[in-house]
Enzyme design. Structure first.
Site, PDB file in Angstrom:
ATOM      1  N   GLU A  90       0.817  -1.221   0.000  1.00  0.00           N
ATOM      2  CA  GLU A  90       0.000   0.000   0.000  1.00  0.00           C
ATOM      3  C   GLU A  90       0.849   1.269   0.000  1.00  0.00           C
ATOM      4  OE1 GLU A  90      -3.659   2.001   2.521  1.00  0.00           O
ATOM      5  OE2 GLU A  90      -2.576   0.289   3.342  1.00  0.00           O
ATOM      6  N   ASP A  91       1.943   1.268   0.762  1.00  0.00           N
ATOM      7  CA  ASP A  91       2.683   2.515   1.005  1.00  0.00           C
ATOM      8  C   ASP A  91       4.012   2.640   0.264  1.00  0.00           C
ATOM      9  OD1 ASP A  91       0.679   3.296   2.692  1.00  0.00           O
ATOM     10  OD2 ASP A  91       1.655   2.562   4.508  1.00  0.00           O
TER      11      ASP A  91
END
Length: 723
Positions: A90-91
């Protein structure tokens, strides 16, 4: 292993955390698995390089802290690696494919499952949040470790909320109380649930938490002497009985104290009136012997005993609970359980990893319960109309107070308190729920909306013609029953609409000397393209629901060029023959409530877009409005074999004297009719004007009832309401 950890410099917080993780893992994993976890840390640290949390610490500290929580639960190596890497997809630019290549498909799938869930945290819109929670359960169904990683992730986030703005703190805390704490409870993870609840309470209401915390500390000091006296008395009595057990005073957590004060509107002193003790035994037999000793020592309070050993809670929790009247007139709550039951109640589904070597059978039962719950939720989410509906169903499912009932074969069914016969039927099987018509409780006939009580035996009576009633939604409370009823009605109405649409279209084609089955398939396909429909069923459903006029569709089929605009000749009157109805077609043909037509009446049908055909009496005032809309109405007539009970409304003027209404009611009952409703329209000392809704078979039956009522001396005037 420790050599690897020692090579990492110890100045930074993340270095201390990875060292601590390695030390914990060395207690139950082999060296090669620990090396893989360290490699996962290195990949995660590189990916998160330059990222920092709001507190200022390096971002990698968060996933490693989550991994430490899981290591304390003795999570397997793949679960630990997934925890360390749970934010990289996600990051950071790292993809699922890259993770699969480096750490295997299982780890990549776990990380992907947790990644989908993480979006819940950053969205506040109800629909988006609901959709993501729905995704969470789909991921959980594939692998339970997904939710355990997510719970550990949420726990660390709650522990580090300090630097967040107040509004965001409250939002995250509310979400934790609504979704994550109940899930931890449902999976039997009592330890994590209590931590999540306490941290959420502190984040949402810091002042209340501080005041209550101080008050509890003071009250605890005053109570200590009484607690010690009771504890020693219990220990001495158990020793005299030759029972070797451990006794401990039980602390209530702040959130449960707060909830009790709020729900019961009582003061802290009243909450602390109950002194709670846990007694730990070596085996189940000893638990029941201890219960006997306790009931001899202090008198039990009637109705306050629960046996969760014989009948475990849905999350697998087992214990004996009893409230006793202790010394000084104070109530004492005792919970009696084995050491193993206590470990299971604290760890729940995590016991699958934590105590794997102790008793695989009992741990498998926990796993089976969790999987059974997830299967039910998957069934519910498939039939839920949207994500918000699924969330409503989920919340109902996460906050049950249980009752236990028996099938005729003696099987135990657990249901939330307040559940009805219909909830029971759907809990046994969806098909049983769809076909139920009545039931017997302990061999006595009861209506379907009867609420169930503990210990009763329920036998459901079914019929082949039966189907769910929309009114059931008013009194079912389980998510499975609610979604089952909605799902059936949704598909049933669709099928009814298709059948009616086929009848209407075939009738129009017949007037043009055509048959639907003889129409060339290419022509039908061209028609569907022109009307932007995916299938013939979709078109027929539109016709049945009144969104398309059957005459115009038939006219288009009959003309040579499908694409040409339909032209109406002066002689075109639509249907040459009326549509024959029985009045029992279901939801796509409804009888208007304004005039309540019955078999034998002259009737007219009106297309109500999206709902089907509404049938009115020819003399109904509303039908004159309908007739002006030439394209929206059709001639209908009653079938000669129409059967059933049809409501009709009578306006009766009677003498206002004692017993008049009872005489009217008994006369109607004698003629095989049932009164559905009575409304007093006007009344004075002499006359009462009443509207009575009753059921009749047809016009002949109604005429017989009206004739008999007119013969009564108390009846002054009687008319049928047709508008």
């Amino acid at each position: 292993m420790l050599e690897i950890a020692d090579t990492i410099e110890l100045e930074r917080p993340q270095d201390k955390l990875i060292r601590r993780l390695c030390t914990t893992l060395s207690g139950y994993l082999d060296q090669s698995q620990i090396d893989q976890c360290v490699r996962a840390y290195e990949v995660g640290a590189d990916a998160h390089e330059g990222q920092f949390r709001k507190s200022g610490e390096a971002y990698i500290c968060h996933p490693v802290s989550v991994a430490i929580s899981l290591a304390e639960m003795r999570m397997d190596a793949n679960g630990i690696m997934a925890a360390i890497l749970h934010d990289v997809i996600e990051d950071t630019p790292v993809s699922k494919k890259e993770l699969a290549e480096q750490f295997g498909t299982e780890v990549a799938e776990l990380v992907d499952g947790v990644t989908k869930l993480s979006k819940i945290d950053s969205k506040s819109h109800a629909e988006t949040q609901a959709e993501n929670v729905r995704k969470m359960f789909l991921a959980m169904a594939k692998d339970l470790r997904v939710i355990i990683v997510k719970l550990a992730d949420r726990l660390h986030n709650m522990q580090t909320l300090g630097v967040m703005p107040a509004a965001k703190k409250r939002r995250i805390a509310r979400e934790t109380l609504d979704i994550y704490a109940p899930i931890a409870n449902r999976l039997g993870m009592n330890n994590i649930r209590q931590k999540l609840e306490s941290l959420s309470f502190e984040a949402m209401y810091p002042m209340r938490h501080a005041v209550l915390n101080n008050a509890v500390k003071k009250a605890r000091g005053n109570r200590r002497k009484i607690v010690d006296i009771i504890e020693n008395t219990i220990k001495n009595r158990l020793e005299q009985a030759g029972l070797n057990c451990d006794v401990a005073g039980r602390e209530k957590n702040l959130y449960s104290i707060y909830k009790k004060m709020l729900n019961k509107k009582i003061s802290l002193a009243d909450v602390f009136d109950v002194y709670a003790f846990r007694i730990f035994c070596d085996d189940v037999d000893t638990c029941y012997r201890v219960l006997g000793v306790m009931h001899n020592l202090y008198k039990p309070i009637p109705g306050r005993f629960k046996d969760y050993i014989a009948l475990p809670k849905a999350n697998g929790y087992q214990s004996l609970h009893s409230i006793l009247m202790g010394p000084y007139g104070v109530p004492i709550e005792v919970q009696i359980r084995t050491h193993e039951m206590h470990r299971m109640s604290e760890s729940g589904i995590a016991a699958h990893w934590l105590y794997k070597s102790d008793d695989d059978n009992k741990i498998e039962k926990f796993q089976d319960r969790a999987n059974e719950w997830l299967r039910d939720l998957l069934e519910i989410q498939k039939s839920a109309g949207d994500s918000l509906e699924f969330i409503d169903n989920l919340k109902v499912d996460l906050f049950p107070q249980e009752v236990f009932v028996f099938t005729p074969q003696g099987a135990i069914i657990k249901l939330p308190r307040g559940a009805t016969i219909i909830d029971f039927a759907y809990a046994v099987h969806t098909d049983l729920g769809n076909a139920c018509v009545s039931a017997r409780i302990d061999k006595q006939l009861v209506p379907l909306q009867t609420k169930l009580e503990n210990g009763v035996t329920v036998e459901v009576i079914t019929a082949s013609w039966a189907r769910p009633n929309p009114l059931w939604l008013n009194y079912v409370i389980t998510a499975k029953a609610r979604s089952g009823i909605r799902n059936y009605l949704k598909h049933f109405k669709q099928q009814e609409a298709i059948n009616l649409g086929r009848r209407l279209l075939e009738k129009e084609l017949l007037a043009m000397h055509l048959h639907l089955e003889n129409i060339d398939k290419d022509k039908i396909q061209a028609l569907l393209q022109v009307l932007s429909k995916q299938s013939l069923d979709e078109l027929l459903e539109d016709i049945g629901l009144g969104n398309k006029m059957p005459f115009l569709v038939a006219k288009r089929i009959a003309q040579d060029d499908i694409n040409a605009t339909v032209k109406l000749d002066d002689g075109d009157q639509g249907q040459k023959k009326p549509l024959v109805i029985k009045g029992t077609e279901g939801m796509v043909i409804t009888l208007a409530k304004c005039c309540r037509p019955i078999p034998g009446d002259s009737i007219i049908g009106y297309f109500n877009p999206g709902k089907g055909i509404v049938v009115h009496h020819h003399e109904c005032r509303n039908s004159s409005v309908v007739r002006k809309k030439q394209t929206n109405w059709l001639d209908v007539e009653w079938s000669s074999d129409a059967a059933g009970d049809f409501p009709v409304e009578l306006r009766i003027e009677i003498l206002n004297q004692r017993g008049s209404l009872a005489t009217i009611a008994s006369t109607i009952s004698e003629l095989n009719s049932n009164i559905e409703n009575v409304t007093v329209v006007d009344q004075d000392d002499r006359i009462s004007v009443d509207l009575i809704t009753l059921t009749v078979k047809d016009r002949v039956h109604l005429a017989k009832i009206m004739r008999r009522l007119k013969e009564l001396s108390i009846v002054l005037k009687i008319t049928r309401v047709k508008a």
